[in-house]
Design a protein around this motif. Sequence first.
Motif, PDB file in Angstrom:
ATOM      1  N   ARG A   1      -2.584  -5.649   8.425  1.00  0.00           N
ATOM      2  CA  ARG A   1      -1.586  -5.486   7.369  1.00  0.00           C
ATOM      3  C   ARG A   1      -0.802  -4.191   7.565  1.00  0.00           C
ATOM      4  O   ARG A   1      -1.373  -3.136   7.866  1.00  0.00           O
ATOM      5  CB  ARG A   1      -2.277  -5.472   6.005  1.00  0.00           C
ATOM      6  CG  ARG A   1      -1.358  -5.129   4.841  1.00  0.00           C
ATOM      7  CD  ARG A   1      -2.125  -5.114   3.541  1.00  0.00           C
ATOM      8  NE  ARG A   1      -2.528  -6.457   3.175  1.00  0.00           N
ATOM      9  CZ  ARG A   1      -1.753  -7.297   2.490  1.00  0.00           C
ATOM     10  NH1 ARG A   1      -0.538  -6.920   2.122  1.00  0.00           N
ATOM     11  NH2 ARG A   1      -2.182  -8.493   2.179  1.00  0.00           N
TER      12      ARG A   1
ATOM     13  N   ALA B   1       1.795  -0.946  -2.244  1.00  0.00           N
ATOM     14  CA  ALA B   1       0.709  -0.930  -1.265  1.00  0.00           C
ATOM     15  C   ALA B   1      -0.574  -1.473  -1.890  1.00  0.00           C
ATOM     16  O   ALA B   1      -0.917  -1.146  -3.025  1.00  0.00           O
ATOM     17  CB  ALA B   1       0.484   0.490  -0.760  1.00  0.00           C
ATOM     18  N   GLY B   2      -1.262  -2.314  -1.145  1.00  0.00           N
ATOM     19  CA  GLY B   2      -2.517  -2.872  -1.622  1.00  0.00           C
ATOM     20  C   GLY B   2      -2.391  -4.141  -2.433  1.00  0.00           C
ATOM     21  O   GLY B   2      -3.406  -4.734  -2.815  1.00  0.00           O
TER      22      GLY B   2
ATOM     23  N   GLU C   1       1.400  -1.838   5.373  1.00  0.00           N
ATOM     24  CA  GLU C   1       1.840  -1.531   4.021  1.00  0.00           C
ATOM     25  C   GLU C   1       3.211  -0.862   4.049  1.00  0.00           C
ATOM     26  O   GLU C   1       3.649  -0.337   5.078  1.00  0.00           O
ATOM     27  CB  GLU C   1       0.831  -0.606   3.334  1.00  0.00           C
ATOM     28  CG  GLU C   1      -0.577  -1.170   3.244  1.00  0.00           C
ATOM     29  CD  GLU C   1      -0.723  -2.271   2.204  1.00  0.00           C
ATOM     30  OE1 GLU C   1       0.303  -2.675   1.612  1.00  0.00           O
ATOM     31  OE2 GLU C   1      -1.858  -2.731   1.990  1.00  0.00           O
ATOM     32  N   ASP C   2       3.883  -0.875   2.915  1.00  0.00           N
ATOM     33  CA  ASP C   2       5.175  -0.217   2.800  1.00  0.00           C
ATOM     34  C   ASP C   2       5.034   1.265   3.122  1.00  0.00           C
ATOM     35  O   ASP C   2       4.132   1.940   2.609  1.00  0.00           O
ATOM     36  CB  ASP C   2       5.718  -0.405   1.379  1.00  0.00           C
ATOM     37  CG  ASP C   2       7.118   0.143   1.223  1.00  0.00           C
ATOM     38  OD1 ASP C   2       7.247   1.368   1.067  1.00  0.00           O
ATOM     39  OD2 ASP C   2       8.075  -0.642   1.255  1.00  0.00           O
TER      40      ASP C   2
END
Length: 444
Positions: free
Chosen positions: A360, A369-370, A362-363
């Motif tokens: 993954r 995020a998450g 994340e931004d």
Amino acid sequence: MNATKLSLVFIGLAAIPNLLSPLRAQTPEWIWHDNQGRAPADNEVRFFRKAFMVDGALNKALLTAAGDDHVRIFLNGKQVLENDDWQKADAVDVTVEIKPGENVIAARGQNDASFAGFIARLDLSLKGGNKGTVVSDTSWVSSDREAPGWEKPGFIAAGWTPARSFGKLGAQPWGDVMAGAIVKGLGASKQATPAESLATLPGFRIELLRSAQSGEGSWVSMTVDHQGRLIISPQGKEPMLRLTLKDGKIEQLEALDIPVTGAMGLLYAFDSLYVNGRGPQGYHLYRLRDGDGNGHFGPPELLCKWNRGRGGDGEHGAHGIVLGPDKKLYIVCGNFVDVPDDLSPESPHRNYADDIVLPRMEDGNGFGAGKKPPGGFVARLDPDGKNVALFAAGFRNTYDIDFNADGELFGLDSDMEWDWGTTSYGIRTACRPRSTSGSARRQA
């Protein structure tokens, strides 16, 4: 005691460069309170000020500003501009408010959710040809507390700290919000985008009925009741409005006295007003019954509780409500809302997973995020709030939905604002077919 006096002297000396800034051409910046390094919180209010000198007689002064999400601008203690649209600045002629010598420009900013900031530029033209500019930047000082006289000359801004900059005019996600700002006279009423500038399909015509005025907030949702009256909700804490129409014109405007505000979703059905809004138990789905059929609503009933710190609040929260062909409620929620606890195990959309092949990513800015599947979703429930089912999911932040004549559900979704201009950015139509196979399609 001597140390205390000495500290006060240094505070005063340190403030002088900010209080009496010279005029020079500059680029305005999006600024906000530094919050000691913390991200802006939803619904927080912050205060800003800057003193500047005008050396000579003034010919003209033009103020342009925009707020994310709301800003009020003051000159020498008087409010001269209010903006509730971070995508489009307002401009006003403030020549009569500027005086030779020291002046103070101040701002009250309010954040609804996510990003926060405001941007302002004061263009000054002096008699004799000289020009100057006062802009929002880190030379402003700010505070998280309102104090008497904070917006007026002579106020001692002890304890106020330099504002934090989030980028110059043109920075994403805002863009050039000052381009094409329409100049108004001081105290002029606000006017929405001219209807004739909007593109329509053949056979359709758009008419401007009313523009939101000062104190009415930023209108974000609307429904039509059984008498054809429009019910409109601002995004903030301003009261909802009801507009009665006659011959295509507004005959009556009423402010509704109901304890639910900030609705991003409204639906009038089954002699009731359904509201995704901020009510007595937080930001959730409420039902207000219209007992006599005349719009005298009873107390709000909590129908569905959205799982988030404040429920479905925020720009990625609980949004549009529509009535489906099966006479059930369909509600779209952004990807910051978790599915309800009492979700039906027989939901049409139930076979989802985080089935990614690569790790993954994340931004990079930490936004969202998450967050895990199902992401943004459409919930289906009975008019009394029972039998909550997950109808469709896999979206980011669809704001509104509707059914077409074939019973298909449509909405508009898009990628992150700060990805504008990249090859990966896209705007997508979210479509949920009539079948109940438990999947959602996203079509480019």
